[in-house]
Design a protein around this motif. Structure first.
Motif, PDB file in Angstrom:
ATOM      1  N   THR A   1      49.176  28.834  43.932  1.00  0.00           N
ATOM      2  CA  THR A   1      47.618  28.560  44.037  1.00  0.00           C
ATOM      3  C   THR A   1      47.032  29.644  44.851  1.00  0.00           C
ATOM      4  O   THR A   1      45.932  30.073  45.028  1.00  0.00           O
ATOM      5  N   SER A   2      48.045  30.211  45.883  1.00  0.00           N
ATOM      6  CA  SER A   2      47.636  31.256  46.799  1.00  0.00           C
ATOM      7  C   SER A   2      48.902  32.074  47.315  1.00  0.00           C
ATOM      8  O   SER A   2      49.950  31.673  46.852  1.00  0.00           O
ATOM      9  N   ARG A   3      48.546  32.936  47.708  1.00  0.00           N
ATOM     10  CA  ARG A   3      49.803  34.058  48.415  1.00  0.00           C
ATOM     11  C   ARG A   3      50.556  33.566  49.397  1.00  0.00           C
ATOM     12  O   ARG A   3      51.707  33.554  49.269  1.00  0.00           O
ATOM     13  N   GLU A   4      50.112  32.652  50.171  1.00  0.00           N
ATOM     14  CA  GLU A   4      50.723  31.732  50.972  1.00  0.00           C
ATOM     15  C   GLU A   4      51.729  30.634  50.278  1.00  0.00           C
ATOM     16  O   GLU A   4      52.737  30.599  50.704  1.00  0.00           O
ATOM     17  N   ASP A   5      51.029  29.932  49.560  1.00  0.00           N
ATOM     18  CA  ASP A   5      51.867  29.125  48.514  1.00  0.00           C
ATOM     19  C   ASP A   5      53.204  29.874  48.070  1.00  0.00           C
ATOM     20  O   ASP A   5      54.056  29.341  47.825  1.00  0.00           O
ATOM     21  N   CYS A   6      53.014  30.958  47.395  1.00  0.00           N
ATOM     22  CA  CYS A   6      53.925  31.618  46.862  1.00  0.00           C
ATOM     23  C   CYS A   6      54.965  32.151  47.943  1.00  0.00           C
ATOM     24  O   CYS A   6      56.377  32.090  47.493  1.00  0.00           O
ATOM     25  N   ALA A   7      54.566  32.303  49.068  1.00  0.00           N
ATOM     26  CA  ALA A   7      55.512  32.822  50.001  1.00  0.00           C
ATOM     27  C   ALA A   7      56.455  31.688  50.430  1.00  0.00           C
ATOM     28  O   ALA A   7      57.577  31.672  50.491  1.00  0.00           O
TER      29      ALA A   7
ATOM     30  N   VAL B   1      62.501  30.933  58.494  1.00  0.00           N
ATOM     31  CA  VAL B   1      61.123  31.627  58.641  1.00  0.00           C
ATOM     32  C   VAL B   1      60.766  32.587  57.806  1.00  0.00           C
ATOM     33  O   VAL B   1      59.987  33.355  57.997  1.00  0.00           O
ATOM     34  N   TYR B   2      61.243  32.617  56.885  1.00  0.00           N
ATOM     35  CA  TYR B   2      60.982  33.801  55.581  1.00  0.00           C
ATOM     36  C   TYR B   2      59.614  33.715  55.279  1.00  0.00           C
ATOM     37  O   TYR B   2      58.844  34.808  55.165  1.00  0.00           O
ATOM     38  N   ALA B   3      59.242  32.553  54.827  1.00  0.00           N
ATOM     39  CA  ALA B   3      57.729  32.594  54.410  1.00  0.00           C
ATOM     40  C   ALA B   3      56.712  32.931  55.477  1.00  0.00           C
ATOM     41  O   ALA B   3      55.732  33.616  55.087  1.00  0.00           O
ATOM     42  N   GLN B   4      56.971  32.654  56.620  1.00  0.00           N
ATOM     43  CA  GLN B   4      56.021  32.849  57.815  1.00  0.00           C
ATOM     44  C   GLN B   4      55.867  34.189  58.009  1.00  0.00           C
ATOM     45  O   GLN B   4      54.815  34.828  58.332  1.00  0.00           O
ATOM     46  N   LYS B   5      57.247  35.034  58.000  1.00  0.00           N
ATOM     47  CA  LYS B   5      57.249  36.254  58.115  1.00  0.00           C
ATOM     48  C   LYS B   5      56.515  37.208  57.041  1.00  0.00           C
ATOM     49  O   LYS B   5      55.984  37.942  57.289  1.00  0.00           O
ATOM     50  N   LEU B   6      56.681  36.894  55.583  1.00  0.00           N
ATOM     51  CA  LEU B   6      55.955  37.311  54.732  1.00  0.00           C
ATOM     52  C   LEU B   6      54.174  37.148  54.944  1.00  0.00           C
ATOM     53  O   LEU B   6      53.708  38.214  54.881  1.00  0.00           O
ATOM     54  N   ILE B   7      53.922  36.079  55.370  1.00  0.00           N
ATOM     55  CA  ILE B   7      52.562  35.593  55.527  1.00  0.00           C
ATOM     56  C   ILE B   7      52.079  36.551  56.443  1.00  0.00           C
ATOM     57  O   ILE B   7      50.994  37.213  56.788  1.00  0.00           O
ATOM     58  N   ARG B   8      52.571  36.616  57.753  1.00  0.00           N
ATOM     59  CA  ARG B   8      52.592  37.560  58.882  1.00  0.00           C
ATOM     60  C   ARG B   8      52.220  39.063  58.260  1.00  0.00           C
ATOM     61  O   ARG B   8      51.215  39.526  58.856  1.00  0.00           O
ATOM     62  N   LEU B   9      53.059  39.565  57.695  1.00  0.00           N
ATOM     63  CA  LEU B   9      53.230  40.786  57.159  1.00  0.00           C
ATOM     64  C   LEU B   9      51.668  41.207  56.308  1.00  0.00           C
ATOM     65  O   LEU B   9      51.196  42.009  56.147  1.00  0.00           O
ATOM     66  N   MET B  10      51.578  40.046  55.299  1.00  0.00           N
ATOM     67  CA  MET B  10      50.325  39.949  54.543  1.00  0.00           C
ATOM     68  C   MET B  10      49.166  40.365  55.352  1.00  0.00           C
ATOM     69  O   MET B  10      48.161  41.021  55.170  1.00  0.00           O
ATOM     70  N   GLU B  11      49.183  39.241  56.414  1.00  0.00           N
ATOM     71  CA  GLU B  11      47.949  39.476  57.396  1.00  0.00           C
ATOM     72  C   GLU B  11      47.470  40.735  58.222  1.00  0.00           C
ATOM     73  O   GLU B  11      46.578  41.155  58.350  1.00  0.00           O
ATOM     74  N   GLN B  12      48.705  41.268  58.373  1.00  0.00           N
ATOM     75  CA  GLN B  12      48.634  42.635  59.009  1.00  0.00           C
ATOM     76  C   GLN B  12      48.169  43.792  57.901  1.00  0.00           C
ATOM     77  O   GLN B  12      47.884  44.693  58.701  1.00  0.00           O
ATOM     78  N   HIS B  13      48.285  43.458  56.713  1.00  0.00           N
ATOM     79  CA  HIS B  13      48.149  44.280  55.817  1.00  0.00           C
ATOM     80  C   HIS B  13      46.828  44.272  55.027  1.00  0.00           C
ATOM     81  O   HIS B  13      46.472  44.649  53.848  1.00  0.00           O
ATOM     82  N   GLU B  14      46.018  43.510  55.496  1.00  0.00           N
ATOM     83  CA  GLU B  14      44.699  43.120  54.778  1.00  0.00           C
ATOM     84  C   GLU B  14      43.525  44.279  54.901  1.00  0.00           C
ATOM     85  O   GLU B  14      43.555  44.932  55.895  1.00  0.00           O
TER      86      GLU B  14
END
Length: 187
Positions: A155-161, A174-187
């Motif tokens: 339902t969200s990109r975070e949920d997807c990660a 911590v794979y999901a957290q790393k993906l989320i951090r990368l997405m936040e850096q590229h907003e």
């Protein structure tokens, strides 16, 4: 007032009055070549050859390719690309930007099976084109595939990660957290 045929087709819903209008159009055009042998029908039915999707080896390029392949959250695919290939600079196999395992190139990598990272040799799938790699990832992980419920259900990109991690895409705890951090850096 002039009307374009594409506008008529785009708004067609199969309603009774629309069917009557199409039938009237067919009667009107019948003498002008509505047969399967008509030149325009042959052109209409001829498939256009599709070249492999080309894209830039950038965050935006990967997002565009992921969107074209059918990822609900293409920014998650871009984050995977950034994490797994050091922003497209290090592939694990030929045109493999996501660390997808399979027959192909053997490389040293690390996995975490619950007791901390271990170094192993693994075989990574080779792809004919970069787009083939993106399409493979999206088809087999994001979409429903052979009984597997894809992460497009998120339902969200975070949920997807988090679903990618839960479904076994990566062993990094911590794979999901790393993906989320990368997405936040590229907003």
């Amino acid at each position: 007032m002039s009307i374009k045929l594409l506008d008529v087709i785009k708004n067609y819903k199969g309603l009774p009055h629309q069917k009557q209008a199409i039938e009237a159009l067919e009667r009107l055009l019948g003498s002008y070549g509505l047969s399967g042998d008509a030149e325009w029908v042959k052109i209409w039915r001829t498939p256009t050859p599709v070249a492999p999707q080309q894209f830039d080896n950038t965050w935006e390029g990967i997002e565009a390719a992921a969107r074209a392949a059918g990822a609900k959250f293409p920014e998650v695919v871009a984050a995977q690309w950034a994490l797994e290939s050091a922003f497209g600079t290090a592939t694990s196999g030929k045109n493999n930007y996501f660390g997808i395992k399979g027959t192909g190139t053997v490389k040293t990598t690390w996995e975490d099976y619950g007791n901390g990272p271990v170094t192993i040799k693994a075989s990574f799938k080779d792809f004919a084109t970069p787009y083939d790699c993106v399409e493979h990832l999206v088809t087999q992980w994001y979409k429903d595939y052979k009984g597997y419920k894809g992460v497009n259900r998120a339902t969200s990109r975070e949920d997807c990660a988090y679903l990618l991690k839960k479904e076994g895409y990566a062993t990094d705890p911590v794979y999901a957290q790393k993906l989320i951090r990368l997405m936040e850096q590229h907003e």
